[in-house]
Design a protein around this motif. Structure first.
Motif, PDB file in Angstrom:
ATOM      1  N   ASP A 258     -13.858  -4.876   6.785  1.00  0.00           N
ATOM      2  CA  ASP A 258     -14.006  -4.536   5.375  1.00  0.00           C
ATOM      3  C   ASP A 258     -14.737  -3.197   5.292  1.00  0.00           C
ATOM      4  O   ASP A 258     -15.903  -3.083   5.675  1.00  0.00           O
ATOM      5  N   GLY A 259     -14.022  -2.207   4.783  1.00  0.00           N
ATOM      6  CA  GLY A 259     -14.564  -0.853   4.722  1.00  0.00           C
ATOM      7  C   GLY A 259     -15.829  -0.726   3.891  1.00  0.00           C
ATOM      8  O   GLY A 259     -16.586   0.235   4.057  1.00  0.00           O
TER       9      GLY A 259
ATOM     10  N   GLU B   4      -9.349  -0.566   8.428  1.00  0.00           N
ATOM     11  CA  GLU B   4      -8.279  -1.077   7.582  1.00  0.00           C
ATOM     12  C   GLU B   4      -8.493  -2.575   7.368  1.00  0.00           C
ATOM     13  O   GLU B   4      -8.918  -3.279   8.268  1.00  0.00           O
ATOM     14  N   ARG B   5      -8.186  -3.076   6.163  1.00  0.00           N
ATOM     15  CA  ARG B   5      -8.414  -4.497   5.887  1.00  0.00           C
ATOM     16  C   ARG B   5      -7.189  -5.371   6.159  1.00  0.00           C
ATOM     17  O   ARG B   5      -7.301  -6.578   6.225  1.00  0.00           O
ATOM     18  N   TYR B   6      -5.998  -4.771   6.308  1.00  0.00           N
ATOM     19  CA  TYR B   6      -4.784  -5.544   6.635  1.00  0.00           C
ATOM     20  C   TYR B   6      -4.496  -5.455   8.126  1.00  0.00           C
ATOM     21  O   TYR B   6      -4.282  -4.353   8.651  1.00  0.00           O
TER      22      TYR B   6
ATOM     23  N   GLN C 205       0.848  -1.201   0.000  1.00  0.00           N
ATOM     24  CA  GLN C 205       0.000   0.000   0.000  1.00  0.00           C
ATOM     25  C   GLN C 205       0.884   1.252   0.000  1.00  0.00           C
ATOM     26  O   GLN C 205       2.113   1.137  -0.054  1.00  0.00           O
ATOM     27  N   THR C 206       0.270   2.420   0.060  1.00  0.00           N
ATOM     28  CA  THR C 206       1.065   3.660   0.056  1.00  0.00           C
ATOM     29  C   THR C 206       0.556   4.654   1.087  1.00  0.00           C
ATOM     30  O   THR C 206      -0.631   4.680   1.407  1.00  0.00           O
ATOM     31  N   ILE C 207       1.484   5.445   1.607  1.00  0.00           N
ATOM     32  CA  ILE C 207       1.096   6.607   2.431  1.00  0.00           C
ATOM     33  C   ILE C 207       0.889   7.741   1.439  1.00  0.00           C
ATOM     34  O   ILE C 207       1.699   7.952   0.525  1.00  0.00           O
ATOM     35  N   SER C 208      -0.227   8.458   1.563  1.00  0.00           N
ATOM     36  CA  SER C 208      -0.557   9.470   0.566  1.00  0.00           C
ATOM     37  C   SER C 208       0.399  10.655   0.636  1.00  0.00           C
ATOM     38  O   SER C 208       1.080  10.886   1.630  1.00  0.00           O
TER      39      SER C 208
ATOM     40  N   LEU D 141      -1.212  -3.583   8.994  1.00  0.00           N
ATOM     41  CA  LEU D 141      -1.279  -2.119   8.940  1.00  0.00           C
ATOM     42  C   LEU D 141      -2.098  -1.565  10.100  1.00  0.00           C
ATOM     43  O   LEU D 141      -1.728  -0.556  10.715  1.00  0.00           O
TER      44      LEU D 141
ATOM     45  N   THR E 261      -9.757   6.609   1.582  1.00  0.00           N
ATOM     46  CA  THR E 261      -8.418   6.868   1.057  1.00  0.00           C
ATOM     47  C   THR E 261      -7.968   5.754   0.113  1.00  0.00           C
ATOM     48  O   THR E 261      -6.790   5.582  -0.150  1.00  0.00           O
TER      49      THR E 261
ATOM     50  N   GLY F 133      -4.226   2.680   6.450  1.00  0.00           N
ATOM     51  CA  GLY F 133      -2.854   2.660   5.924  1.00  0.00           C
ATOM     52  C   GLY F 133      -1.848   2.906   7.027  1.00  0.00           C
ATOM     53  O   GLY F 133      -1.844   2.229   8.051  1.00  0.00           O
ATOM     54  N   SER F 134      -1.018   3.948   6.847  1.00  0.00           N
ATOM     55  CA  SER F 134       0.015   4.269   7.832  1.00  0.00           C
ATOM     56  C   SER F 134      -0.555   4.922   9.090  1.00  0.00           C
ATOM     57  O   SER F 134       0.098   4.964  10.123  1.00  0.00           O
TER      58      SER F 134
ATOM     59  N   GLY G  64      -9.608   3.025   5.122  1.00  0.00           N
ATOM     60  CA  GLY G  64      -8.249   2.924   4.582  1.00  0.00           C
ATOM     61  C   GLY G  64      -7.256   3.606   5.501  1.00  0.00           C
ATOM     62  O   GLY G  64      -6.693   4.656   5.166  1.00  0.00           O
TER      63      GLY G  64
ATOM     64  N   MET H 149      -9.696   0.098  -3.583  1.00  0.00           N
ATOM     65  CA  MET H 149     -10.268  -0.537  -2.401  1.00  0.00           C
ATOM     66  C   MET H 149     -10.639  -1.972  -2.766  1.00  0.00           C
ATOM     67  O   MET H 149     -11.180  -2.222  -3.844  1.00  0.00           O
ATOM     68  N   LYS H 150     -10.306  -2.913  -1.869  1.00  0.00           N
ATOM     69  CA  LYS H 150     -10.569  -4.331  -2.150  1.00  0.00           C
ATOM     70  C   LYS H 150     -11.434  -4.918  -1.064  1.00  0.00           C
ATOM     71  O   LYS H 150     -11.318  -4.529   0.097  1.00  0.00           O
TER      72      LYS H 150
HETATM   73  N1  SAH Z   1      -4.415   7.496   4.204  1.00  0.00           N
HETATM   74  C1  SAH Z   1      -3.515   6.380   4.125  1.00  0.00           C
HETATM   75  C2  SAH Z   1      -3.621   5.807   2.726  1.00  0.00           C
HETATM   76  C3  SAH Z   1      -3.459   4.368   2.715  1.00  0.00           C
HETATM   77  S1  SAH Z   1      -3.661   3.631   1.137  1.00  0.00           S
HETATM   78  C4  SAH Z   1      -2.108   6.861   4.409  1.00  0.00           C
HETATM   79  O1  SAH Z   1      -1.812   8.010   4.091  1.00  0.00           O
HETATM   80  O2  SAH Z   1      -1.302   6.096   4.917  1.00  0.00           O
HETATM   81  C5  SAH Z   1      -5.299   2.956   1.256  1.00  0.00           C
HETATM   82  C6  SAH Z   1      -5.530   1.953   2.340  1.00  0.00           C
HETATM   83  O3  SAH Z   1      -6.850   1.423   2.159  1.00  0.00           O
HETATM   84  C7  SAH Z   1      -4.605   0.750   2.331  1.00  0.00           C
HETATM   85  O4  SAH Z   1      -3.982   0.631   3.582  1.00  0.00           O
HETATM   86  C8  SAH Z   1      -5.532  -0.433   2.058  1.00  0.00           C
HETATM   87  O5  SAH Z   1      -5.142  -1.617   2.705  1.00  0.00           O
HETATM   88  C9  SAH Z   1      -6.856   0.098   2.588  1.00  0.00           C
HETATM   89  N2  SAH Z   1      -8.033  -0.633   2.066  1.00  0.00           N
HETATM   90  C10 SAH Z   1      -8.251  -1.101   0.818  1.00  0.00           C
HETATM   91  N3  SAH Z   1      -9.439  -1.719   0.739  1.00  0.00           N
HETATM   92  C11 SAH Z   1     -10.001  -1.638   1.972  1.00  0.00           C
HETATM   93  C12 SAH Z   1     -11.218  -2.100   2.536  1.00  0.00           C
HETATM   94  N4  SAH Z   1     -12.120  -2.787   1.847  1.00  0.00           N
HETATM   95  N5  SAH Z   1     -11.456  -1.837   3.841  1.00  0.00           N
HETATM   96  C13 SAH Z   1     -10.555  -1.155   4.586  1.00  0.00           C
HETATM   97  N6  SAH Z   1      -9.389  -0.695   4.113  1.00  0.00           N
HETATM   98  C14 SAH Z   1      -9.101  -0.933   2.831  1.00  0.00           C
END
Ligand code: SAH
Length: 210
Positions: free
Chosen positions: A130-131, A103-105, A55-58, A108, A147, A84-85, A82, A203-204
């Motif tokens: 799951d978002g 967050e889904r991971y 994934q990425t930090i925006s 993270l 995000t 993320g970080s 989302g 988003m997954k």
């Molecule tokens: N704002 C964060 C951006 C992270 S990138 C930052 O600046 O660090 C987007 C994030 O959305 C990822 O961590 C990814 O794992 C999460 N994501 C993707 N699909 C998701 C879902 N269904 N539910 C929750 N989080 C999800």
């Protein structure tokens, strides 16, 4: 380091970030707390950087723009999808009274939890979920921010936005141009404005418990 921060702050002002709280927040928050050691030398540049789980930090300027467009009132309850970080989460936490961030991971979510605890940020609940389902137990929300990009506005999530509330969401098909949308919910329906073109991870569905 100081100079790089000053350059970033100047850029934020130049692109129209006028909200003093947001500027102060970004100035005081150390992005190095949110990136892995291998990217420390780039953490003050206005670029997205890789984080764990692919994934990425925006980009800081995009975080600032999205936050400003959210127009967060004091004493508001915000849903972030989302985590993320946790960088955007930390900013939302300073501007609102309560943040629920999904967050889904698991990796993270756990890392973000630790980072926010270390910064003494205590008004955030990070949820491994799951978002696409939003977070019904705390709905409705004053503000919602996604995000990660979706193909269309998720119906469950928008149903959890208060009337008068604002949602910021990147919408687009995988590997195609995405539009950052500002969605205002009013009594008659949704008022949608396209803010700019963006590039977010998609988003997954489903959880990754590792
Ligand atoms: N704002 C964060 C951006 C992270 S990138 C930052 O600046 O660090 C987007 C994030 O959305 C990822 O961590 C990814 O794992 C999460 N994501 C993707 N699909 C998701 C879902 N269904 N539910 C929750 N989080 C999800």
């Amino acid at each position: 380091m100081q100079e790089a921060k000053a350059v970033l702050m100047l850029k934020l002002r130049r692109i129209g970030i006028s909200n003093k709280e947001i500027l102060t927040c970004i100035e005081s928050l150390d992005r190095s707390d949110f990136v892995s050691k291998s990217f420390l030398d780039q953490c003050l540049e206005d670029i997205a950087l890789p984080i764990d789980c692919g994934q990425t930090i925006s980009q800081p300027s995009l975080v600032a723009l999205m936050t400003q467009q959210l127009e967060i009132p004091q004493r508001s309850k915000v849903l972030e999808i989302g985590t993320g970080s946790g960088y955007q989460t930390a900013i939302l936490a300073r501007l609102s009274s309560r943040v629920y961030s999904i967050e889904r991971y698991k990796t993270l979510a756990d890392m973000a939890k630790k980072r926010l605890e270390k910064l003494n940020i205590s008004n955030v609940t990070i949820l491994l979920q799951d978002g696409f389902l939003g977070y019904a137990p705390q709905a409705p929300f004053d503000r919602i921010i996604l995000t990660a990009a979706v193909e269309e506005i998720p119906s469950l999530v928008i149903s959890q936005l208060k009337v008068g509330g604002i949602m910021i969401v990147p919408v687009g098909l995988p590997n195609q141009k995405q539009s950052l949308l500002k969605v205002v919910k009013n009594e008659k329906g949704l008022d949608i404005t396209e803010l700019m073109s963006v590039r977010f991870v998609q988003m997954k569905e489903g959880l990754v418990k590792a």
